[in-house]
Motif scaffolding. Sequence first.
Motif, short mmCIF file in Angstrom:
data_model
loop_
_atom_site.label_atom_id
_atom_site.label_comp_id
_atom_site.label_asym_id
_atom_site.label_seq_id
_atom_site.Cartn_x
_atom_site.Cartn_y
_atom_site.Cartn_z
N GLU A 1 0.79 -1.14 -0.01
CA GLU A 1 0.05 -0.07 0.04
C GLU A 1 0.76 1.20 0.04
O GLU A 1 1.98 1.39 0.73
N LEU B 1 -0.25 6.07 2.41
CA LEU B 1 -1.32 5.68 3.34
C LEU B 1 -1.78 6.85 3.98
O LEU B 1 -1.47 7.95 4.23
N HIS C 1 5.63 -7.18 8.40
CA HIS C 1 4.86 -6.04 8.05
C HIS C 1 5.82 -4.80 8.14
O HIS C 1 6.36 -4.53 9.23
N TYR D 1 3.47 0.71 2.99
CA TYR D 1 3.34 -0.54 3.68
C TYR D 1 3.53 -1.76 2.79
O TYR D 1 3.32 -1.74 1.76
N GLU E 1 -3.70 0.17 12.53
CA GLU E 1 -3.00 1.51 12.14
C GLU E 1 -1.66 1.64 13.05
O GLU E 1 -1.36 1.05 13.98
N LEU F 1 -4.02 1.81 7.71
CA LEU F 1 -3.97 0.58 6.85
C LEU F 1 -5.30 0.14 6.50
O LEU F 1 -6.58 0.33 7.31
#
Length: 451
Positions: free
Chosen positions: A23, A26, A65, A76, A416, A435
């Motif tokens: 992603e 964000l 992550h 991310y 988050e 997220l």
Amino acid sequence: MMYDSRNPFLSGNYAPWREEGDEFDLLVDGEIPRELAGTLYRIGPNPHYPPRGRYHWFDGDGMIHGFTLRDGKASYRNRYVKTAGLAAEMRAGKSLFGGLAEMPKEIGPEGPFKNAANTNIIGYANRLLALWEGGLPHELKPGSLETVGTYNFCDRLDGPMTAHPKFDPKTGELLFFGYQPFPPYVVWHRADANGNLVESHPIDSGLPVMMHDFVATDNYAIFFVCPSVFRLENLAQGKPPLQWEPDKGTRIGVMNRKNLEVKWFMTDAFYVFHFLNAYEEGNSIVVDFCRMANLDMSGDGPSGKPQPYRFTLDMKGGGVKQAQIDDQINEFPRIDDRLAGFKHRYGYFASSRAASGFGFSSITKRDYQKNRAETFSLGPNTNPGEPVFVPRADKSGELDGWLLSVWYDGDNNRSELVIQDAGDFTSKPVARVKLSHRVPFGFHGNWVPQT
Ligand SMILES: [Fe+2]
């Protein structure tokens, strides 16, 4: 994929998130400080296939992550650590291994266990390493998060490595140990800042125990031998291999880092998963950690009530002074890592006021000088993981930086990244990075600055 929803560690936000993705840009509520340029890597268990037998929280395949912050923006990326065991399972299309709660009845060609690579992730010698205490680290590419393979310090490490190594802030050395259920139960290791293993030395701990963490000061390495004992003979009866044996007490070994001699202290039985820090003061060593009265490893996850304790070890007289700091549940302790082994003033914890357990509702900042604590919560039905301190600059002070933690928002089923000013801890966070999905509750993580 059907997972057993009766197991609390396969349900809610413990349930696996199996999708790998990226992603960019964000959504941010607030402003990401421009000084934050780097990546917060986090890791936790995330079973790719429904387990063969009973699942234990510690068994799941490691998923990374990565939250990358730069120029006030966030991106991310999440990826599985592609271990040999997970690759074999992907070829088979199913789970092939047993775990801590249920050993396999017959052992396949890939062995009884897989290296879960799920516990901690560190930047070391220009590498990214995913750690798991039962085996070797896995090396990953920092940007793509592609798995390179196991990492053994140029063929020098031939045993397991703890998931909780410590960096010596003066030398940049990586200090660690490995443990196993047969002699030598514990082996001390020291590697230089460039990836060379320079010292390995067995320690006669006397008992084959699960030793999750250790702590080091400027001159000593400290090992707590808590009586969570490997009894491999239990396996034949279908019982868990780890057994709580409080009559053995807890032995504390303090190893001189120069001559490798160990001084032993004896105390009543307790368990520790994580140390906050330790430091030398006069003839004593002060050790801050999260103490549990006992440890039951027969269930689906650890059970117990971790609370902050301070032990003072008298290196001359040989006594141990024990002090409970608070009755709050405190786990996943972290300091400003630049103070590792030296006197810290502040400690950060995932915390709760619940009766027991490893579910957290707040983050606590403890001031050890003034003996007081501040607690921060994001609101009802939100749960934080381990907080990570990032200094504003190399030489900035102990409170001059930010606290980064990943929270689960139960109302929206999303996670988050929350960025707090460490010096203004109870105010509104400086940024909340949202997220589009959740990050399962996991274990540990670290900040790796952009180079
Ligand atoms: Fe841990």
